[in-house]
Design a protein around this motif. Structure first.
Motif, mmCIF file in Angstrom:
data_model
loop_
_atom_site.group_PDB
_atom_site.id
_atom_site.type_symbol
_atom_site.label_atom_id
_atom_site.label_comp_id
_atom_site.label_asym_id
_atom_site.label_seq_id
_atom_site.Cartn_x
_atom_site.Cartn_y
_atom_site.Cartn_z
ATOM 1 N N TYR A 58 0.827 -1.205 0.000
ATOM 2 C CA TYR A 58 0.000 0.000 0.000
ATOM 3 C C TYR A 58 0.861 1.255 0.000
ATOM 4 C CZ TYR A 58 0.232 1.626 4.938
ATOM 5 O OH TYR A 58 0.609 2.151 6.144
ATOM 6 N N HIS A 119 -8.593 -2.885 -1.471
ATOM 7 C CA HIS A 119 -9.450 -2.391 -0.377
ATOM 8 C C HIS A 119 -10.914 -2.300 -0.797
ATOM 9 C CE1 HIS A 119 -8.591 1.256 -2.712
ATOM 10 N NE2 HIS A 119 -9.710 1.741 -2.215
ATOM 11 N N THR A 144 -2.973 -1.364 -3.018
ATOM 12 C CA THR A 144 -3.987 -0.404 -2.609
ATOM 13 C C THR A 144 -3.355 0.931 -2.235
ATOM 14 O OG1 THR A 144 -5.715 0.072 -0.949
ATOM 15 C CG2 THR A 144 -3.900 -1.321 -0.248
ATOM 16 N N GLU A 146 -4.983 2.723 0.009
ATOM 17 C CA GLU A 146 -5.564 2.925 1.340
ATOM 18 C C GLU A 146 -4.823 2.080 2.373
ATOM 19 O OE1 GLU A 146 -8.058 5.074 1.847
ATOM 20 O OE2 GLU A 146 -8.225 5.546 -0.289
ATOM 21 N N PRO A 148 -4.450 -0.673 4.622
ATOM 22 C CA PRO A 148 -5.224 -1.922 4.693
ATOM 23 C C PRO A 148 -5.704 -2.250 6.100
ATOM 24 C CG PRO A 148 -2.889 -2.382 4.384
ATOM 25 C CD PRO A 148 -3.055 -0.905 4.202
ATOM 26 N N SER A 151 -8.972 -0.374 5.981
ATOM 27 C CA SER A 151 -9.921 -0.561 4.879
ATOM 28 C C SER A 151 -10.194 -2.012 4.501
ATOM 29 C CB SER A 151 -9.408 0.179 3.635
ATOM 30 O OG SER A 151 -8.130 -0.310 3.253
ATOM 31 N N MET A 152 -9.433 -2.962 5.067
ATOM 32 C CA MET A 152 -9.609 -4.364 4.671
ATOM 33 C C MET A 152 -10.014 -5.237 5.861
ATOM 34 S SD MET A 152 -6.509 -4.858 1.931
ATOM 35 C CE MET A 152 -7.145 -6.471 1.442
#
Length: 431
Positions: A58, A119, A144, A146, A148, A151-152
């Protein structure tokens, strides 16, 4: 028969985009991210022994996340499938898993799933690959922009190594652009191109660490600039300004950074008039106002901190307003936050405490957790006595730091603003 400049030009500009042509094919060609792909770093070591588990990359756009995923897949000699989380669904994921399972049963090799914008996958999409990851059918590499961890889904995070990518440096981008100009097989080496130092610096500076943006700017400059009588395509600063897809800064690089420095020092120095002036100078010169917001947030904690924690909240509100309202509407809450940070009482106790804690965490990484703070939820007879503060009115004195650091003090309140009251509170807790 040797091709003419015009034939080379037509062949090059109608082919694959420059950013795709110049994509690195090996770790030795990879640009930047030395903390991830350096000589003694995990990824390089793992590839040498042909082993690397699932990963998530990321960071900001154009810094090599997807490129590194391709390099890993090719280095391991494994089949790979690329999906985009925006356009793929559960059915796409299941199709990849079924194919990977068959491949694993035939060859005992996993399939790499490269998932861009990972994400954006829903919980159902994420959950359907968990068993395949655990059984080894799938090696997951997500990319990603974002964080993680936010967001994941935790189930995916727990099965992956997380690598944070940084924006590329000016030198990294300039080196990449010069290589693209000289490279005869993938870049513009078959053309006569001259780029002056100001143009090169301008593209590199306003690509904001995004290599793809800088390649796109160079490609646009080459394809739209006619060759001179000597057959040379000259890319000067005026051409660079038109081609870089970023706001055009009307000041030179030195003045730009000098104004940023003046803005930051005005915040720290409690001069709201000067801070507003430098902020507006920067915005009118073409500076991204979100950059000003990021600096403001940092200084709200670094220079105001616990003396007035509302400063950090207002700085965050300003960024939200600028991001969602844009200018000119977002300029008003930005000015509000700038004035607040300047006029607030100042304390750098947060920064000082963080610095000391970071040093101790680095030099005392193996200190044990005190027995009474350990997790004794499992079956154990007579666990050490942990004193529950609420049973003592909200506070009870006990040791929280490791034995070697038990008397260490990181946070010392100043006598400014809200911290004046914290001085008395901490003195009371010591007794």
């Amino acid at each position: 028969m040797k091709k003419s400049q015009e034939e080379n030009f037509e062949e090059i500009i109608t082919s694959t985009p420059l950013a795709e042509r110049m994509r690195a094919n090996s770790l030795d060609e990879f640009i930047g991210q030395k903390h991830i792909v350096g000589e003694n770093c995990l990824i390089r070591r793992a590839l040498k022994v042909n082993r690397l588990g699932s990963c998530i990359f990321y960071g900001p756009p154009g810094v090599g996340k997807t490129t590194l995923a391709y390099i890993i897949a090719n280095s391991l000699g494994l089949e790979y499938v690329k999906l985009n989380a925006v356009s793929s669904g559960v059915a796409d994921a299941k199709k990849v898993i079924d194919s990977a399972k068959k491949m694993f049963e035939l060859t005992n090799k996993s399939t790499i799933l490269i998932l861009d914008e990972c994400h954006r996958w829903s919980k159902a999409q994420s959950d359907c690959v968990l068993e395949a990851m655990e059984r080894g059918y799938i090696t997951f590499i997500g990319t990603t922009t974002e964080n993680p961890h936010i967001s994941m889904t935790p189930a995916i995070i727990s099965r992956c190594r997380i690598f944070k990518f940084q924006p590329l440096s000016l030198e990294d981008i300039k080196d990449a652009l010069l290589l693209a100009i000289k490279d005869k097989s993938r870049g513009y080496g078959k053309l006569k191109i001259k780029i002056d130092s100001e143009a090169l610096n301008h593209i590199a500076m306003f690509a904001n660490g995004d290599l793809r943006t800088s390649y796109n700017a160079l490609e646009l400059a080459v394809s739209t600039t006619p060759a001179g009588k000597d057959g040379v395509i000259l890319i000067d600063k005026s051409v660079a300004k038109e081609c870089i897809q970023q706001p055009v800064i009307s000041v030179d690089e030195n003045l730009y950074y000098d104004m940023l420095s003046a803005f930051c020092k005005s915040l720290r120095g409690s001069d709201s008039d000067a801070a507003l002036y430098w902020a507006e100078r920067l915005i009118q010169a073409g500076c991204d106002p979100l950059l000003i917001c990021r600096r403001l947030i940092a200084h709200a904690s670094e220079d105001v901190g616990m003396a007035d924690s509302n400063a950090a909240l207002l700085a965050m509100v300003a960024m939200y307003a600028v991001k969602n309202l844009g200018l000119p509407e977002g300029n008003i809450p930005l000015a509000h936050a700038i004035i607040y940070v300047c006029e607030a009482e100042k304390s750098n106790s947060v920064k000082m405490a963080l610095t000391m804690a970071q040093e101790d965490a680095e030099f005392h990484p193996d200190d044990n957790v005190p027995e009474h703070l350990k997790n004794y939820h499992y079956d154990i007879k007579n666990p050490p006595a942990y004193k529950y503060p609420h049973d003592f009115g909200g506070y009870v004195k006990q040791q929280y730091l490791p034995n070697k650091l038990k008397d260490r003090v990181y946070y010392t309140p100043s006598n400014n603003g809200r911290e004046r009251g914290l001085v008395k509170k901490k003195d009371r807790f010591k007794n």
